[in-house]
Design a protein around this motif. Structure first.
Motif, short mmCIF file in Angstrom:
data_model
loop_
_atom_site.label_atom_id
_atom_site.label_comp_id
_atom_site.label_asym_id
_atom_site.label_seq_id
_atom_site.Cartn_x
_atom_site.Cartn_y
_atom_site.Cartn_z
N GLY A 81 0.78 -1.23 0.00
CA GLY A 81 0.00 0.00 0.00
C GLY A 81 0.81 1.27 0.00
N SER A 82 2.13 1.20 -0.02
CA SER A 82 2.95 2.41 -0.05
C SER A 82 4.12 2.21 -0.99
CB SER A 82 3.45 2.78 1.35
OG SER A 82 4.31 1.78 1.85
N GLN A 83 4.68 3.31 -1.45
CA GLN A 83 5.81 3.22 -2.36
C GLN A 83 7.03 2.66 -1.63
OE1 GLN A 83 7.21 6.96 -3.94
NE2 GLN A 83 8.03 6.01 -5.80
N PRO A 84 7.76 1.73 -2.24
CA PRO A 84 8.96 1.20 -1.59
C PRO A 84 9.95 2.32 -1.26
CG PRO A 84 8.35 -0.17 -3.44
CD PRO A 84 7.47 1.04 -3.51
N LYS A 85 10.66 2.15 -0.17
CA LYS A 85 11.65 3.14 0.28
C LYS A 85 13.04 2.53 0.14
CE LYS A 85 8.27 5.82 1.83
NZ LYS A 85 7.13 4.88 1.70
N LEU A 86 13.95 3.27 -0.48
CA LEU A 86 15.32 2.81 -0.67
C LEU A 86 16.25 3.64 0.19
CD1 LEU A 86 17.13 0.87 -2.41
CD2 LEU A 86 17.54 2.86 -3.88
N LEU A 87 16.83 3.03 1.21
CA LEU A 87 17.76 3.71 2.10
C LEU A 87 19.15 3.67 1.48
CD1 LEU A 87 15.31 3.09 3.95
CD2 LEU A 87 16.95 2.78 5.84
N VAL A 88 19.75 4.85 1.30
CA VAL A 88 21.07 4.94 0.69
C VAL A 88 21.93 5.91 1.48
CG1 VAL A 88 20.24 4.40 -1.64
CG2 VAL A 88 20.31 6.78 -0.88
N GLY A 89 23.26 5.79 1.30
CA GLY A 89 24.19 6.71 1.93
C GLY A 89 24.43 7.94 1.08
N ASN A 90 25.46 8.70 1.46
CA ASN A 90 25.74 9.97 0.78
C ASN A 90 26.02 9.78 -0.71
OD1 ASN A 90 25.57 11.53 3.19
ND2 ASN A 90 27.66 10.92 3.74
N GLU A 91 26.88 8.82 -1.04
CA GLU A 91 27.27 8.64 -2.44
C GLU A 91 26.18 7.93 -3.25
OE1 GLU A 91 31.65 7.98 -3.17
OE2 GLU A 91 31.51 7.29 -1.11
N GLY A 92 25.36 7.13 -2.58
CA GLY A 92 24.28 6.47 -3.28
C GLY A 92 23.11 7.37 -3.58
N ARG A 105 13.66 7.62 -2.50
CA ARG A 105 14.96 7.63 -1.83
C ARG A 105 14.83 8.15 -0.40
NH1 ARG A 105 18.50 11.52 -5.08
NH2 ARG A 105 16.48 12.59 -5.20
N VAL A 106 15.60 7.51 0.49
CA VAL A 106 15.68 7.96 1.88
C VAL A 106 17.16 8.00 2.25
CG1 VAL A 106 15.13 7.45 4.28
CG2 VAL A 106 13.45 6.96 2.49
N LEU A 107 17.64 9.17 2.67
CA LEU A 107 19.04 9.30 3.04
C LEU A 107 19.28 8.74 4.43
CD1 LEU A 107 21.86 10.41 2.30
CD2 LEU A 107 21.19 12.57 3.41
N TYR A 108 20.12 7.71 4.50
CA TYR A 108 20.53 7.16 5.79
C TYR A 108 22.05 7.11 5.78
CZ TYR A 108 21.21 4.14 9.77
OH TYR A 108 21.64 3.64 10.98
N GLN A 109 22.66 8.10 6.42
CA GLN A 109 24.09 8.34 6.24
C GLN A 109 24.99 7.32 6.91
OE1 GLN A 109 23.65 12.56 7.49
NE2 GLN A 109 24.79 13.04 5.62
N THR A 110 24.47 6.51 7.81
CA THR A 110 25.30 5.46 8.40
C THR A 110 25.71 4.44 7.34
OG1 THR A 110 24.27 5.76 10.56
CG2 THR A 110 25.37 3.66 10.19
N PHE A 111 24.98 4.36 6.25
CA PHE A 111 25.39 3.49 5.15
C PHE A 111 26.56 4.07 4.36
CE2 PHE A 111 21.00 1.30 4.51
CZ PHE A 111 21.27 0.47 5.58
N SER A 112 26.95 5.31 4.64
CA SER A 112 28.07 5.93 3.94
C SER A 112 29.39 5.36 4.44
CB SER A 112 28.05 7.45 4.17
OG SER A 112 26.80 8.01 3.81
N ASP A 119 25.23 13.99 9.51
CA ASP A 119 24.55 15.04 10.24
C ASP A 119 23.12 15.29 9.77
OD1 ASP A 119 25.36 15.96 7.77
OD2 ASP A 119 25.99 17.94 8.47
N ARG A 120 22.62 14.48 8.81
CA ARG A 120 21.29 14.76 8.26
C ARG A 120 20.35 13.57 8.31
NH1 ARG A 120 21.22 16.62 2.60
NH2 ARG A 120 23.15 15.45 2.23
N SER A 121 20.69 12.55 9.08
CA SER A 121 19.87 11.35 9.13
C SER A 121 19.36 11.07 10.53
CB SER A 121 20.67 10.13 8.64
OG SER A 121 21.03 10.28 7.30
N ALA A 122 18.14 10.57 10.61
CA ALA A 122 17.61 10.09 11.88
C ALA A 122 18.24 8.73 12.19
CB ALA A 122 16.10 9.99 11.79
#
Length: 336
Positions: A81-92, A105-112, A119-122
């Motif tokens: 029922g919702s659009q898939p979310k892709l967690l990526v790091g800074n370069e992705g 796209r969802v920015l998750y910087q720990t994947f960097s 400094d911009r991710s929950a």
């Protein structure tokens, strides 16, 4: 129809050429794959999926989204029922936009990579909750390895995801939910979704396979005694396409092991063992039975004597004349 006559002829291998247009898997194909996974998940009692990927284990994420991670980890969260979310790091982040898959796209910087900004991710827990994962759900975790009865007692709750992701998923699901290994839904060789290839996927595979087979042909047609394995490996002509495996070329005693990379100065001599692994197509060396080994060794010696008069060294380089080329071609034909 009766055959009146049969003749054996020596022919030259034709030049097949290489493709000039890269076929692409359409976005609607990825969307259909996600819908098929959700349908399989509903049959298995799953409420959501978390599909992990990194450079070495990119196939499942790429199959569903068209995004193949380069330097970083990634996680594709799929909730009905919702659009898939892709967690990526800074370069992705930018690369995921270029891939243009059916995801948000969802920015998750720990994947960097280490030492990059964070400094911009929950937190991962808050990020996954915002993607739709919650307590009480049965979440299907897909990494790259399903476990079965022969895997030392591992059950359906055994995950092959990194611990920091697996632990967070389990905490989110809570005691009323569960996180189970759902890789078999994609990877089971008999009925997994990836056992089925659509027409555009087959075209994409064929595009890559053409370059792989040409790379093997380049080596077979141009390798020379005295070349180092590194020099011979350059004949493959790898062109920058993403690789599905590490290319390997080895000769002599190292070849049966399969995995070594070319050392700089090891020479490719006449041998019963040669191994070439080109991305997308594996040509494994085989050890001949004892009787056949003897026949092959004797034939190799005869070929060496025949070609020997046509080989000479000048400034440490091998020079071939017409007689040697004809002898080498005959040798290849006799081994075919």
């Amino acid at each position: 129809m009766p055959v009146s006559a049969v003749a054996l002829k020596t022919i030259d291998l034709p030049e097949f050429g290489e493709p000039t247009v890269m076929p692409l898997v359409q976005r609607r194909t990825y969307e259909a794959r996600i819908e098929a996974l959700l349908a399989r998940g509903a049959e298995a009692g799953l409420d959501a999926f978390a599909v992990y990927g990194d450079r070495e284990h990119a196939a499942n994420v790429a199959y569903l989204s068209g995004y193949d991670p380069r330097f970083e980890e990634t996680l594709l969260v799929i909730v009905p029922g919702s659009q898939p979310k892709l967690l990526v790091g800074n370069e992705g982040w930018g690369y995921a936009e270029i891939c243009d898959g059916p995801y948000q796209r969802v920015l998750y910087q720990t994947f960097s990579l280490p030492a990059q900004p964070r400094d911009r991710s929950a937190s991962l827990s808050d990020t996954l909750a915002a993607c739709g994962l919650k307590a009480g759900q049965k979440i299907g975790a897909i990494g790259w390895k399903p476990f079965g009865p022969g895997d030392g007692g591992f059950g359906e709750t055994t995950l092959d995801l990194p611990s920091f992701i697996a632990d967070t998923l389990r905490t989110l699901a809570g005691d009323r939910g569960a996180v189970v290994n759902a890789a078999n839904l994609l990877m089971n060789p008999s009925d997994g979704l990836r056992a089925i290839n659509e027409a555009d996927q087959l075209a994409s595979f064929e595009f890559a396979a053409t370059f792989s087979s040409q790379g093997l042909r380049n080596v077979l047609g141009n390798i020379e005694p005295g070349m180092s394995e590194l020099q011979a490996a350059r004949l493959m002509g790898i062109n920058g396409l993403p690789l599905c495996c590490h290319p390997m070329l080895s000769a002599g005693r190292r070849a049966p092991y399969g995995l070594p990379s070319p050392p700089r100065h090891h020479q490719a001599r006449r041998s019963r063992h040669h191994g070439l692994w080109h991305p997308g197509l594996a040509q494994r060396p085989r050890r001949l039975p004892g009787r056949e080994r003897g026949r092959t060794a004797a034939r190799d010696k005869r070929l060496c004597r025949t070609a020997g008069s046509a080989l000479f060294r000048r400034r440490r380089r091998l020079v071939r004349d017409h007689r040697h080329r004809r002898c080498r071609r005959s040798a290849l034909e006799s081994r075919a």
